[in-house]
Enzyme design. Structure first.
Site, mmCIF file in Angstrom:
data_model
loop_
_atom_site.group_PDB
_atom_site.id
_atom_site.type_symbol
_atom_site.label_atom_id
_atom_site.label_comp_id
_atom_site.label_asym_id
_atom_site.label_seq_id
_atom_site.Cartn_x
_atom_site.Cartn_y
_atom_site.Cartn_z
ATOM 1 N N LYS A 1 -23.712 73.553 68.862
ATOM 2 C CA LYS A 1 -24.439 73.168 70.071
ATOM 3 C C LYS A 1 -25.221 74.343 70.625
ATOM 4 C CE LYS A 1 -25.552 70.421 73.422
ATOM 5 N NZ LYS A 1 -26.655 69.493 73.079
ATOM 6 N N ARG B 1 -19.226 72.818 70.756
ATOM 7 C CA ARG B 1 -20.189 73.847 70.369
ATOM 8 C C ARG B 1 -20.414 73.869 68.858
ATOM 9 N NH1 ARG B 1 -20.260 78.317 74.270
ATOM 10 N NH2 ARG B 1 -20.565 79.756 72.563
HETATM 11 C C1 AGP Z 1 -31.185 69.290 68.927
HETATM 12 O O1 AGP Z 1 -30.645 68.041 68.766
HETATM 13 C C2 AGP Z 1 -30.494 70.394 68.319
HETATM 14 N N1 AGP Z 1 -29.117 70.339 68.447
HETATM 15 C C3 AGP Z 1 -31.149 71.761 68.393
HETATM 16 O O2 AGP Z 1 -32.370 71.652 67.750
HETATM 17 C C4 AGP Z 1 -31.351 72.445 69.771
HETATM 18 O O3 AGP Z 1 -32.311 71.756 70.509
HETATM 19 C C5 AGP Z 1 -31.786 73.907 69.534
HETATM 20 O O4 AGP Z 1 -30.741 74.578 68.885
HETATM 21 C C6 AGP Z 1 -32.163 74.622 70.807
HETATM 22 O O5 AGP Z 1 -31.099 74.716 71.686
HETATM 23 P P1 AGP Z 1 -31.309 75.113 73.196
HETATM 24 O O6 AGP Z 1 -32.157 74.065 73.831
HETATM 25 O O7 AGP Z 1 -29.912 75.164 73.769
HETATM 26 O O8 AGP Z 1 -31.982 76.446 73.223
#
Ligand code: AGP
Length: 627
Positions: A622, A27
């Site tokens: 994450k 995370r």
């Molecule tokens: C992508 O590689 C990122 N780690 C980040 O932009 C992610 O997509 C964004 O925080 C949204 O997360 P979610 O899809 O869990 O809502």
């Protein structure tokens, strides 16, 4: 972001807590700690700035046999990522870990300081712990009880009352888990907007912020609803309403994910494994959903409710963050073209603070891998409160966003551990592509042949073909790691893919990178093109090929290193570029899904060459559970 784990039961708590912390590492965090409750002795805490392994190394001599405790991985919000600010935090008899934010912490801190309380850390969490301890002392004195002489049951009831009083004064979305010296073998939790999940197995109780940490113990879990207090003692979980104090029965659900699925299975990183899982993710996401024939619809769960959702739709609003937002941007092209449906796309953190218009016929779709992203959840709640019809596209069917949305279109990507999202993005686009096609059918839009369900059906095979050349793209990435910056450009659905390629590059390599609509190049970005810059141009033989090719000449004449990603066999693009990636012939609808894969591999190769922590890039989390 922060991770919580708690255990009370028959085994030694320390190894279980440390193992839970390892499961939560993905995370993202910057410090870690644990507390072990001693029935006869005060609770001991151990904390480090650094990794779970650092915590393990620093506590090798701690062979405590205590049977209950709490642990935490912290992603710094209030106060630097150091040992003092790491959780757990202690105040009198309370030892507490916390996820989320205490929004009015500064005001509460001033009041507590005026009472003579001194703070050791800069965190909002310590404010919570101190306030709770104050409330405990108040309730104790109201009841004229002596803490050392009363029963465990009475102590429990005092703590419950204190917690409920504390929750009334605290603003914010959060979860806490804590133990109290003298309340033997017992953990207390409160879910106030950040997830808490729990299970009981063989006389022990386990609590975590994420089901991944508990999968190995039992597949039946209970998700603590918002506004509920959890008490775990002697292997049992009890639930209470925080407002009324009334007892409730925890509801257990069977979870389909298994612990085996969160292993690397021979790959050097989770990210690489997840990139290679994409053909399977597409197949699983489509499995059982593809129409039986061209004229019939996709087979969604709860088909009637799906049809009702789209029956009178007039406009669609798609809301998400990061990679999921890029999926939403691509979906705008899908819905406008194949469903002739006006589609607005928003970044969740912007959407929630402006005044979106919810006219009759507005459908709001939120997209999130984790289903816990704070801004996306807030956007969903805003839409729900405004009476709009809502749906979610989530990878975690038990997540808060999935649960609170009016309708769910789950992706079947399985647990995604790498912080950089790959297979979840592919799963989202697969659902969005199928959904746009189906909404077009329901709205009586005649297909333009740019996508068909047969095109979708062959997508796993096409993804597989691209992955055959993975070594080449990883090596190309290594070459780009020496460049000053990398630009990604594309048109149409490949413009959001360019943004996604750039996001992957910067989050994994920490190098500057930008994504642009190819037509925007000469409106500014062309100024910084020189031989130290690499430009990745997405130029397959689609309707916009000729336009993109002319942008390519502009780039080349400025001396930048040019990488062409186009249709296999495109000799013109191949000759113009320093490196060329051929995509299989495919339909327009599946093109963005396929084009994203080489970009993931290029970013991977660049990060690997630079020796970056690929699964856990610095400063990132994450699951972004705070705004
Ligand atoms: C992508 O590689 C990122 N780690 C980040 O932009 C992610 O997509 C964004 O925080 C949204 O997360 P979610 O899809 O869990 O809502």
């Amino acid at each position: 972001m922060c991770g919580i784990i708690g255990f009370t039961g028959k085994q030694q708590a320390k190894p279980i807590l440390l193992d839970g912390l390892r499961q939560l590492e993905y995370r993202g965090y910057d410090s870690a700690g644990y507390a072990l409750g001693g029935n006869e002795t005060p609770t001991q805490i151990r904390r480090v700035a650094g990794s779970v392994q650092d915590l393990v190394n620093a506590t090798l001599e701690d062979t405590s046999i205590e049977h209950y405790g709490i642990a935490h991985t912290r992603w710094a919000t209030h106060g630097a990522p150091n040992e003092t600010n790491a959780h757990p935090h202690q105040a009198g008899l309370i030892t507490l870990v916390h996820n989320g934010i205490v929004e009015n912490y500064s005001e509460l801190k001033t009041k507590l300081e005026a009472k003579g309380i001194r703070f050791l850390s800069q965190t909002d969490t310590e404010v919570y712990a101190q306030l709770l301890e104050e409330k405990r002392k108040e309730v104790l004195s109201q009841r004229a009880s002596d803490w050392t002489k009363i029963s465990n049951e009475e102590k429990e009831s005092i703590v419950m009352e204190a917690l409920r009083a504390c929750a009334k004064e605290v603003d914010g979305h959060y979860a806490v888990l804590f133990l109290v010296d003298g309340v033997n073998d017992t953990l207390f939790g409160l879910q106030e907007g950040a997830p808490l999940v729990a299970t009981e197995a063989n006389g022990s109780a386990y609590i975590a912020s994420d089901l991944q940490a508990l999968l190995k113990y039992r597949s039946e879990m209970t998700f603590i609803p918002k506004g509920k207090v959890l008490i775990a003692a002697r292997g049992h979980l009890r639930l209470f309403d925080a407002s009324s104090g009334k007892a409730e029965t925890p509801k257990f659900e069977k979870i389909e994910w298994t612990a085996e699925k969160v292993e690397k299975e021979g790959y050097e990183t989770f990210m690489l494994k997840e990139i290679f899982q994409q053909p399977m993710v597409v197949a699983d996401t489509l499995s059982g959903r593809l129409p039986i024939q061209e004229s019939s619809g996709f087979i969604w769960d709860h088909l009637k409710a799906h049809e009702v959702l789209w029956k009178n739709v007039k406009r669609l609003q798609l809301v998400a963050c990061g990679t999921s937002y890029h999926a939403a941007m691509i979906a705008k092209y899908y819905f406008e073209r194949w469903a002739k449906l006006e589609t607005q796309v928003d970044i969740a953190s912007e959407y929630r603070y402006r005044s979106p218009v919810f006219e009759p016929g507005t459908v709001v779709g939120v997209i999130s891998q984790s289903g816990e992203t704070a801004d996306t959840l807030a956007a969903l709640r805003l839409a729900n409160e405004s009476g709009a019809s809502t749906f979610s596209i989530c990878n975690v069917p038990t997540s808060t966003i999935a649960r609170e949305s009016g309708f769910q279109y789950p992706t079947k990507a399985g647990p995604e551990i790498g912080v950089a999202s790959t297979k979840a993005f592919t799963g989202q686009l697969t659902v969005l592509c199928a959904l746009a096609l189906d909404v077009g059918r329901l709205r009586g839009v005649k297909s333009d042949g740019a996508i068909s369900f047969q095109g979708l059906a062959r997508l796993p095979h096409d993804c597989d073909q691209i992955l055959q050349n993975s070594k080449e793209w990883i090596e190309l990435g290594a070459k780009l790691s020496t460049k000053k910056m990398t630009l990604f450009v594309g048109r149409g659905t490949l413009y959001p893919v360019a943004l996604e390629g750039s996001l992957k590059m910067k989050e994994l390599t920490y190098l500057p990178s930008e994504g642009f609509a190819a037509g925007e190049l000469k409106h500014g970005p062309i100024a910084y093109l020189d031989p130290e810059v690499a430009v990745i141009v997405l130029a397959p033989k689609d309707e916009l090929y000729a336009k993109t090719m002319s942008n390519l000449e502009e780039i080349k004449s400025r001396g930048a290193m040019l990488i062409g990603i186009g249709t296999v066999g495109d000799s013109k693009l191949q000759e113009t570029s320093s490196a060329f990636i051929g995509l299989p012939q495919c339909s327009l609808g599946t093109l963005p899904i396929l084009a994203a894969i080489p970009l993931q591999l290029i970013a991977y190769g660049a990060a690997k060459a630079l020796g970056r922590n690929i699964d856990r890039p610095r400063n990132l989390a994450k699951s972004v559970t705070v705004e």
